[in-house]
Design an enzyme around this catalytic site. Structure first.
Site, PDB file in Angstrom:
ATOM      1  N   ASP A  11     -34.239  45.895  33.754  1.00 18.88           N
ATOM      2  CA  ASP A  11     -35.061  44.865  33.172  1.00 18.88           C
ATOM      3  C   ASP A  11     -36.365  45.558  33.145  1.00 18.88           C
ATOM      4  O   ASP A  11     -37.007  46.079  33.691  1.00 18.88           O
ATOM      5  CB  ASP A  11     -35.093  43.823  34.704  1.00 18.88           C
ATOM      6  N   ASP A 105     -34.930  41.854  26.802  1.00 18.13           N
ATOM      7  CA  ASP A 105     -35.638  42.870  27.706  1.00 18.13           C
ATOM      8  C   ASP A 105     -34.574  43.046  29.055  1.00 18.13           C
ATOM      9  O   ASP A 105     -34.885  43.836  29.959  1.00 18.13           O
ATOM     10  CB  ASP A 105     -36.863  42.424  28.022  1.00 18.13           C
ATOM     11  N   GLU A 106     -33.553  42.709  29.019  1.00 22.60           N
ATOM     12  CA  GLU A 106     -32.671  42.762  30.033  1.00 22.60           C
ATOM     13  C   GLU A 106     -30.986  42.834  29.934  1.00 22.60           C
ATOM     14  O   GLU A 106     -30.670  42.316  29.101  1.00 22.60           O
ATOM     15  CB  GLU A 106     -32.714  41.334  30.999  1.00 22.60           C
TER      16      GLU A 106
END
Length: 485
Positions: A11, A105-106
């Site tokens: 993350d 983003d993860e």
């Protein structure tokens, strides 16, 4: 459950805001808020410096400004965010063929499937190498969680924030989870959390003590059984490399309620075109067209129409959306519009009926244009309304609420003698003939303020120009690492 912590969850830390801080040296260590800047804008991401003031994602921007009046409020630059995300995701795919992205983003990674980790020691070493590699390639930090299941890996990455790594050894799950809030568990939102709190259950350990039967009685069988298993740390879900998209949609929230029916139709047409653009970019076509309308009183209506076959034709989607709009009463005003396509497929079978309607509409428009001066004036008036379509407010798009995708609000087309005044959004990229690359700090009363700096440079100087200065132009984002000049 696995015997080794070989599922990794990455993350990125305050991703949008961190990208902006890396891109704009003068903002490093400062409160940065990314999102919609209009009266109805919503925060997409806040830097850790801004979070100390109580600012968080999904908060109205107006409330964030009251909490953090001296923060830097910027529009999102999704083009740059996607570029950085592509770099990070490519690094993850070098570790394993099983990478499950959740957002820009993860992502989850099955390290065992890639043969890069088989026990706690090798998993930790892989996680540390990944973090260092991301820092070197992007200049950004990411938090890594390692565990024997997806749920625990995500819990671990959250506990490791910011810029940390946490490995949960198999067999220690219950001890780790017990003191944590019930909100830590997936699927426990505000409503369920409040319901459990009223029953005296606030921690994961108290969930276990309550027992499965009691949880089933409180929240239903499916949810109660799932909650109990998660409280015990049990999660057998595999990492899935490809997650099929179920729909593609775009929507805009407007700073001021729209009442003009012609303007509303123009907005729907524009949204339909953008939706089709995303549909084609994803390599899909769709069979069901969906229109979303949120009215002045916050009541939200959705209307849908299923075609005889999937399509990615903009004219077909526009016509279907227009027909759906005719069935919606907008006289009180509209604050949000959205167009989506569901029933996705990998092939296209054009809807001949919809296409024939589009052809008939075009033919009718041509006949109206030849009817005389009155018809011409009406057509000109409708064209003027369509030209203002780009003035809509922030967009909730790509899983991010309150931020229009793009670097600069579109300019209103005019047929007046004077050239229209250019508008510059805070945070957008520009380049000056003399001073080089920079970004907009703000604009108003015919002036635009620009700070001239770039990734890797020292904080730059600020200069002010006329908004119509011919030597100042919009620019593409510069890469965060590497040559930027």
């Amino acid at each position: 459950m696995r015997a080794a912590p070989t599922i990794l969850h990455l993350d990125m830390d305050a991703f949008y805001a961190s990208v902006e801080q890396a891109s704009k040296p003068s903002l490093r260590g400062k409160a940065v808020i990314v999102g919609g800047l209009g009266p109805r804008g919503v925060v997409a991401t806040a830097s850790y410096e801004a979070r100390r003031f109580g600012v968080h994602s999904a908060m109205p921007t107006a409330q964030a400004r009251r909490l953090c009046p001296n923060g830097a409020y910027l529009i999102p630059r999704f083009t740059l965010y996607r570029q950085v995300s592509d770099v990070v995701m490519a690094m993850l795919r070098e570790l394993s063929p099983l990478v499950e992205p959740l957002s820009l983003d993860e992502a989850f990674v099955d390290l065992e499937a890639g043969g890069v980790a088989f026990d706690s020691g090798s998993a930790r070493a892989t996680g540390e190498r990944l973090r260092a590699g991301i820092r070197a390639a992007t200049g950004l930090s990411g938090s890594v969680g390692l565990a024997a299941s997806k749920m625990l890996a995500k819990v671990a990455s959250e506990e490791a924030k910011p810029a940390g790594l946490l490995l949960i050894e198999p067999g220690t799950e219950r001890e780790l989870l017990a003191p944590m809030s019930v909100r830590t568990l997936p699927g426990v939102g505000p409503a369920t959390g409040e319901h459990l709190r009223r029953a005296g259950i606030t921690t994961v350990g108290e969930l276990v003590e309550a027992g499965e039967d009691e949880l089933v009685r409180m929240v239903g069988r499916a949810h109660g059984t799932g909650l109990y298993r998660m409280a015990l740390g049990l999660d057998d879900r595999p990492v899935v490399a490809e997650r099929d998209a179920k729909s593609v949609s775009v929507e805009d929230t407007f700073d001021v309620d729209l009442h003009d029916r012609v303007r509303i139709r123009g907005e729907v047409q524009r949204l339909a075109d953008r939706c089709v653009g995303r549909l084609r970019d994803s390599g899909h076509s769709g069979r069901t067209i969906v229109l979303k309308v949120r009215r002045y009183d916050f009541s939200t209506l959705t209307r849908s129409e299923t075609l005889r076959g999937p399509t990615d034709d903009a004219a077909v989607v526009r016509e279907a959306a227009a027909r759906l709009l005719e069935a919606v009463d907008t006289t009180g005003g509209v604050r949000l519009l959205g167009v989506g396509v569901t029933g996705l497929a990998d092939y296209t079978q054009e809807d001949l009926f919809a296409q024939s309607l589009a052809a008939e509409a075009a033919e009718a428009a041509g006949a109206a244009g030849a009817a005389g001066a009155a018809g011409a004036e009406a057509a000109e008036e409708e064209g003027g309304a369509d030209a203002t379509a780009g003035q809509a407010g922030p967009e909730a798009a790509d899983g991010v609420a309150g931020a229009r995708e793009g670097s600069e609000p579109p300019v209103v087309a005019q047929e007046a003698q004077e050239a229209p005044e250019r508008r510059w959004a805070a945070g957008s990229d520009v380049r000056h003939v003399l001073y080089g690359p920079g970004w907009v700090q703000g604009s108003g009363v015919g002036r635009v303020t620009v700070r001239f700096e770039q990734p890797g440079s020292e904080p730059g100087r600020v200069r002010t120009f006329r908004v119509d200065d011919p030597e100042l132009e919009p620019s593409d984002p510069l890469p965060l690492v590497g040559e930027t000049a």
